[in-house]
Scaffold this active site. Structure first.
Site, PDB file in Angstrom:
ATOM      1  N   LYS A 103      35.370   6.091 -25.180  1.00  0.00           N
ATOM      2  CA  LYS A 103      34.129   5.309 -25.154  1.00  0.00           C
ATOM      3  C   LYS A 103      34.124   4.354 -26.341  1.00  0.00           C
ATOM      4  O   LYS A 103      34.929   4.519 -27.273  1.00  0.00           O
ATOM      5  CB  LYS A 103      32.881   6.191 -25.146  1.00  0.00           C
ATOM      6  N   ASN A 144      17.593  13.754  -3.186  1.00  0.00           N
ATOM      7  CA  ASN A 144      17.755  15.090  -2.618  1.00  0.00           C
ATOM      8  C   ASN A 144      19.115  15.694  -2.948  1.00  0.00           C
ATOM      9  O   ASN A 144      19.223  16.895  -3.176  1.00  0.00           O
ATOM     10  CB  ASN A 144      17.520  15.065  -1.107  1.00  0.00           C
ATOM     11  N   CYS A 163      36.058  16.820 -25.536  1.00  0.00           N
ATOM     12  CA  CYS A 163      35.212  17.978 -25.212  1.00  0.00           C
ATOM     13  C   CYS A 163      35.015  18.232 -23.720  1.00  0.00           C
ATOM     14  O   CYS A 163      35.238  19.343 -23.249  1.00  0.00           O
ATOM     15  CB  CYS A 163      33.839  17.811 -25.861  1.00  0.00           C
ATOM     16  N   LYS A 171      16.351   8.066  -1.491  1.00  0.00           N
ATOM     17  CA  LYS A 171      15.963   9.382  -0.978  1.00  0.00           C
ATOM     18  C   LYS A 171      17.160  10.329  -0.936  1.00  0.00           C
ATOM     19  O   LYS A 171      17.062  11.495  -1.309  1.00  0.00           O
ATOM     20  CB  LYS A 171      15.357   9.198   0.419  1.00  0.00           C
ATOM     21  N   PHE A 198      33.344   4.979 -14.778  1.00  0.00           N
ATOM     22  CA  PHE A 198      34.682   5.558 -14.767  1.00  0.00           C
ATOM     23  C   PHE A 198      34.629   7.061 -15.049  1.00  0.00           C
ATOM     24  O   PHE A 198      33.569   7.631 -15.313  1.00  0.00           O
ATOM     25  CB  PHE A 198      35.553   4.830 -15.798  1.00  0.00           C
ATOM     26  N   HIS A 246      18.849  16.919  -6.454  1.00  0.00           N
ATOM     27  CA  HIS A 246      18.139  18.210  -6.495  1.00  0.00           C
ATOM     28  C   HIS A 246      19.104  19.334  -6.129  1.00  0.00           C
ATOM     29  O   HIS A 246      19.123  20.388  -6.754  1.00  0.00           O
ATOM     30  CB  HIS A 246      16.964  18.230  -5.509  1.00  0.00           C
ATOM     31  N   THR A 284      13.323  10.016   6.414  1.00  0.00           N
ATOM     32  CA  THR A 284      14.563   9.878   5.642  1.00  0.00           C
ATOM     33  C   THR A 284      15.656   9.334   6.560  1.00  0.00           C
ATOM     34  O   THR A 284      15.986   9.970   7.565  1.00  0.00           O
ATOM     35  CB  THR A 284      14.978  11.254   5.084  1.00  0.00           C
ATOM     36  N   TYR A 303       4.967  17.379   9.264  1.00  0.00           N
ATOM     37  CA  TYR A 303       4.568  17.590   7.866  1.00  0.00           C
ATOM     38  C   TYR A 303       4.236  16.278   7.169  1.00  0.00           C
ATOM     39  O   TYR A 303       3.171  16.116   6.571  1.00  0.00           O
ATOM     40  CB  TYR A 303       5.697  18.331   7.119  1.00  0.00           C
ATOM     41  N   ASP A 339       1.643  10.994  18.469  1.00  0.00           N
ATOM     42  CA  ASP A 339       2.725  11.961  18.649  1.00  0.00           C
ATOM     43  C   ASP A 339       2.964  12.151  20.139  1.00  0.00           C
ATOM     44  O   ASP A 339       2.065  11.925  20.959  1.00  0.00           O
ATOM     45  CB  ASP A 339       2.381  13.307  17.995  1.00  0.00           C
TER      46      ASP A 339
HETATM   47  N1  LIG Z   1       9.045  17.935   5.552  1.00  0.00           N
HETATM   48  C1  LIG Z   1       9.246  17.474   4.347  1.00  0.00           C
HETATM   49  O1  LIG Z   1       9.011  18.141   3.343  1.00  0.00           O
HETATM   50  C2  LIG Z   1       9.751  16.073   4.147  1.00  0.00           C
HETATM   51  C3  LIG Z   1       9.620  15.468   2.880  1.00  0.00           C
HETATM   52  C4  LIG Z   1      10.081  14.181   2.716  1.00  0.00           C
HETATM   53  C5  LIG Z   1      10.664  13.506   3.790  1.00  0.00           C
HETATM   54  N2  LIG Z   1      10.794  14.132   4.989  1.00  0.00           N
HETATM   55  C6  LIG Z   1      11.398  13.365   6.091  1.00  0.00           C
HETATM   56  O2  LIG Z   1      10.329  12.884   6.883  1.00  0.00           O
HETATM   57  C7  LIG Z   1      10.696  12.902   8.266  1.00  0.00           C
HETATM   58  C8  LIG Z   1       9.730  13.749   9.053  1.00  0.00           C
HETATM   59  O3  LIG Z   1       9.814  15.075   8.614  1.00  0.00           O
HETATM   60  P1  LIG Z   1       8.777  16.174   9.100  1.00  0.00           P
HETATM   61  O4  LIG Z   1       9.139  17.427   8.379  1.00  0.00           O
HETATM   62  O5  LIG Z   1       7.388  15.656   8.956  1.00  0.00           O
HETATM   63  O6  LIG Z   1       9.171  16.295  10.655  1.00  0.00           O
HETATM   64  P2  LIG Z   1       8.490  17.184  11.783  1.00  0.00           P
HETATM   65  O7  LIG Z   1       9.574  17.683  12.649  1.00  0.00           O
HETATM   66  O8  LIG Z   1       7.547  18.174  11.175  1.00  0.00           O
HETATM   67  O9  LIG Z   1       7.598  16.154  12.593  1.00  0.00           O
HETATM   68  C9  LIG Z   1       8.135  15.136  13.390  1.00  0.00           C
HETATM   69  C10 LIG Z   1       7.099  14.794  14.440  1.00  0.00           C
HETATM   70  O10 LIG Z   1       7.530  13.631  15.141  1.00  0.00           O
HETATM   71  C11 LIG Z   1       7.098  13.747  16.479  1.00  0.00           C
HETATM   72  N3  LIG Z   1       7.801  12.795  17.314  1.00  0.00           N
HETATM   73  C12 LIG Z   1       9.076  12.837  17.786  1.00  0.00           C
HETATM   74  N4  LIG Z   1       9.325  11.757  18.561  1.00  0.00           N
HETATM   75  C13 LIG Z   1       8.205  11.003  18.548  1.00  0.00           C
HETATM   76  C14 LIG Z   1       7.839   9.767  19.150  1.00  0.00           C
HETATM   77  N5  LIG Z   1       8.700   9.102  19.908  1.00  0.00           N
HETATM   78  N6  LIG Z   1       6.606   9.298  18.935  1.00  0.00           N
HETATM   79  C15 LIG Z   1       5.725   9.986  18.169  1.00  0.00           C
HETATM   80  N7  LIG Z   1       5.991  11.159  17.578  1.00  0.00           N
HETATM   81  C16 LIG Z   1       7.226  11.655  17.773  1.00  0.00           C
HETATM   82  C17 LIG Z   1       7.378  15.218  16.795  1.00  0.00           C
HETATM   83  O11 LIG Z   1       6.668  15.650  17.936  1.00  0.00           O
HETATM   84  C18 LIG Z   1       6.892  15.889  15.509  1.00  0.00           C
HETATM   85  O12 LIG Z   1       5.521  16.216  15.580  1.00  0.00           O
HETATM   86  C19 LIG Z   1      12.154  13.377   8.295  1.00  0.00           C
HETATM   87  O13 LIG Z   1      13.004  12.275   8.245  1.00  0.00           O
HETATM   88  C20 LIG Z   1      12.272  14.176   7.017  1.00  0.00           C
HETATM   89  O14 LIG Z   1      13.611  14.233   6.564  1.00  0.00           O
HETATM   90  C21 LIG Z   1      10.325  15.382   5.195  1.00  0.00           C
END
Ligand SMILES: NC(=O)c1ccc[n+]([C@@H]2O[C@H](COP(=O)([O-])OP(=O)(O)OC[C@H]3O[C@@H](n4cnc5c(N)ncnc54)[C@H](O)[C@@H]3O)[C@@H](O)[C@H]2O)c1
Length: 436
Positions: free
Chosen positions: A323, A213, A267, A209, A261, A216, A124, A10, A30
Site C-alpha cells: 500500500k 443482503n 499480516c 439490495k 486489488f 449480511h 428485489t 409482506y 393482488d
Molecule cells: N419479505 C421481506 O422481508 C422482504 C424484504 C425486502 C425485500 N423483499 C422482496 O420484496 C419482494 C416481495 O416479497 P414478499 O415477501 O412481500 O413476497 P410475498 O410472497 O409475501 O408476496 C407477494 C405477493 O404478490 C402477489 N402477486 C403475485 N403475482 C401478482 C400479480 N400478477 N399481481 C398482483 N399481485 C401478485 C402474491 O399473491 C403475493 O401476495 C421480493 O422480491 C422480496 O425478495 C422482501
C-alpha cells in the site's frame, strides 16, 4: 399521491399501510382474492407488529382500498409500486416472471390512460431488470419511457418482525431511474422519511439490495465460523465478536470496503493462513475462511488478465509496496504480479517512491531480491522514466503522485488501475479499472 401497490405480501401490505399513514391514497392489488378481501375488511393478510391497526385505520379513513382489477387500479392512481415475489428457481436464478407479468398487465392498462404514470419496482430484482421492464411496457403500451411513463428501482430494506419500524427508519432510501419525472415524484413521496436519499442509475440501485443482503450473509457466516473456532478453543465467541463489532474505525466502517486489488502485506495473508490452519487442527470446518486466499489469488489473476488483454509487452508499474506510504514488500500482491510477468518474459520498469534500493535492508531487501531478480535493472528513479519506457502502466497503490502523473499520460499508453486512483480518469478511453 394516488398509489397502487401490486402484491399484498409482506412488503406490499406494509407499504400499503405506511404510505396510507403518510396520507396517500392507496389501492392494493393482488391476484389472491382472499388477501384483497382481508384488506378490504381492515385486516392484515400477514402477521406483523402493528400492521392490523394500521390497515384498520386506513380502511376507516378510506385511505386504503384493494382490488384484483389492474385496469381499475391503474386508472385511479399515478404511481404503481410493484412488490410481487421474486423467488429462486431450482438453479438459483431469480424468477422474474411475476415482475414481468405485472409489467405486462400495467402496460395493457396504460393503453387506456392519458396521463403520466410511474412504475416503481420495489421487489428485489437483478441488475438489468428495470431496463427489461421499460422494454416490455414500451412494446405493449406503445408509450414512450420518460415521456408517458417512467420506471424506477426502489429496493426495500425492511426486516420481517420490525417491518413498520423499518419503514419509518430505513438505513437509506435508494432510487434508480433514468426518468426525471419519476425521480421527482419519488423524491416527493419519500420527503417525510428521515433517511439519507440516494438517486442512482437503475442497475446500481438494483445491485445495492444484493450487495446488502450478501454482506449480511457474509457477516452472519463469519460470526458463526469465528464462534465455532472459539467454542473448540474454550473461548467465548460472543465476547470476541462483541469487541470486534465495537471497532468502527476498521471493522464496521468503509475501510476495506472498496473494490480493488488483492490484499497483502505482512499480516493479512499470514493471519488468514494461521486461523485456517488452527481450524483444521481443531477439526472445525470454516468454508468461508477457507475461501479467502483463493478469492484473493483470483484478484491477482484478474490483474494479470488485464495486462494480457492489452497484447503489449512493455509494462510499467507505479507502486508495488502493498500500500502507499510504506516500504513493506512482504506478500505484496503487486510483487506477485511482477514475478509472473517477468516469468513470462515481459519487459518491466518499476517505480515506488518508498522503495529505494540503497535504503532497503533486512527482510524487506531479502524479499525483494528473492522475488524480483535483476531488480537493479528494472527499478527506475522516477515516474516519468517508467511512463516513457512503457506501453502499459499499472497503478499498484494510491500514492498521490501517481494520480497527478496519470493526468499527463499519452493516449497511446494503456493505464491499468488496481486501486481506483481517482474518479476523473475512469471515463478516459485508455483507462481500465480492475473491477469498475
Ligand atoms: N419479505 C421481506 O422481508 C422482504 C424484504 C425486502 C425485500 N423483499 C422482496 O420484496 C419482494 C416481495 O416479497 P414478499 O415477501 O412481500 O413476497 P410475498 O410472497 O409475501 O408476496 C407477494 C405477493 O404478490 C402477489 N402477486 C403475485 N403475482 C401478482 C400479480 N400478477 N399481481 C398482483 N399481485 C401478485 C402474491 O399473491 C403475493 O401476495 C421480493 O422480491 C422480496 O425478495 C422482501
Amino acid at each position: 399521491m394516488k398509489i397502487s401497490i401490486f402484491g399484498l405480501g409482506y412488503v406490499g401490505a406494509v407499504s400499503c399501510a405506511c404510505f396510507a399513514k403518510l396520507g396517500h391514497q392507496i389501492v392494493g392489488v393482488d391476484i389472491n382474492e382472499q388477501k384483497v378481501n382481508l384488506i378490504k375488511n381492515g385486516k392484515s393478510p400477514i402477521i406483523e407488529k402493528d400492521l392490523d391497526e394500521y390497515i384498520y385505520e386506513g380502511i376507516q379513513t378510506r385511505k386504503i382500498d384493494a382490488t384484483t382489477h389492474v385496469n381499475d387500479a391503474i386508472a385511479r392512481t399515478d404511481i404503481s409500486i410493484v412488490c410481487v415475489g421474486t423467488p429462486s428457481q431450482i438453479n438459483g436464478n431469480i424468477n422474474l416472471s411475476y415482475i414481468y407479468k405485472v409489467c405486462n398487465e400495467i402496460a395493457e392498462a396504460l393503453k387506456h390512460k392519458n396521463s403520466f404514470h410511474t412504475i416503481v419496482i420495489r421487489s428485489t430484482v437483478v441488475p438489468g431488470t428495470i431496463q427489461q421492464c421499460v422494454q416490455i411496457i414500451e412494446d405493449i403500451s406503445g408509450k414512450v419511457h420518460g415521456q408517458d411513463f417512467g420506471v424506477a428501482s426502489n429496493p426495500e430494506f425492511l426486516r420481517e418482525g420490525t417491518a413498520i419500524e423499518d419503514f419509518w427508519h430505513p438505513p437509506y432510501t435508494v432510487i434508480g431511474t433514468t426518468c426525471p419525472k419519476s425521480e421527482k415524484q419519488l423524491i416527493e413521496l419519500y420527503k417525510d422519511i428521515d433517511a439519507p436519499f440516494f438517486t442512482l442509475k437503475p442497475e446500481e440501485s438494483e445491485m445495492i439490495k444484493y450487495a446488502n443482503n450478501n454482506f449480511h450473509a457474509v457477516k452472519i457466516t463469519f460470526a458463526n465460523e469465528i464462534g465455532n473456532i472459539c467454542k473448540e478453543l474454550g473461548v467465548d465467541g460472543h465476547k470476541v465478536m462483541e469487541v470486534v463489532s465495537s471497532d468502527y474505525k476498521l471493522n464496521l466502517s468503509p475501510y476495506y470496503m472498496k473494490p480493488g486489488f488483492a490484499f497483502g502485506g505482512s499480516c493479512l495473508p499470514k493471519d488468514v493462513r494461521g486461523l485456517n490452519y488452527k481450524a483444521k487442527m481443531l477439526d472445525v470446518k470454516v468454508p468461508m475462511l477457507n475461501s479467502l486466499l483463493p478469492s484473493n489469488e483470483y484478484q491477482i489473476q484478474r490483474g494479470l488478465q488485464l495486462v494480457y488483454n492489452t497484447g503489449k509487452r512493455k509494462i510499467g508499474i507505479l507502486g508495488f509496496a502493498f500500500k502507499a506510504g510504506t516500504d513493506d514488500l512482504r506478500e505484496s500482491p503487486v510483487v506477485e504480479l511482477i514475478e509472473t510477468l517477468m516469468g513470462k518474459g515481459y519487459e518491466l520498469s518499476l517505480y515506488d517512491s518508498n522503495i529505494l534500493l540503497s535504503k532497503l535492508m533486512g527482510k524487506n531487501k531479502d524479499y525483494l531480491t528473492g522475488h524480483i531478480p535483476h531488480i537493479t535493472k528494472v527499478l527506475k528513479g522516477s515516474i516519468e522514466e517508467v511512463v516513457k519506457e512503457s506501453e502499459v502502466i499499472i497503478l499498484g497503490n494510491k500514492s498521490p503522485d501517481f494520480a497527478e502523473a496519470l493526468k499527463n499520460i499519452q493516449k497511446d499508453k494503456t493505464v491499468i488501475d488496481l486501486v481506483r486512483i481517482d474518479h476523473e480518469s475512469v471515463t478516459k478511453d485508455n483507462y481500465v479499472g480492475i473491477c469498475w
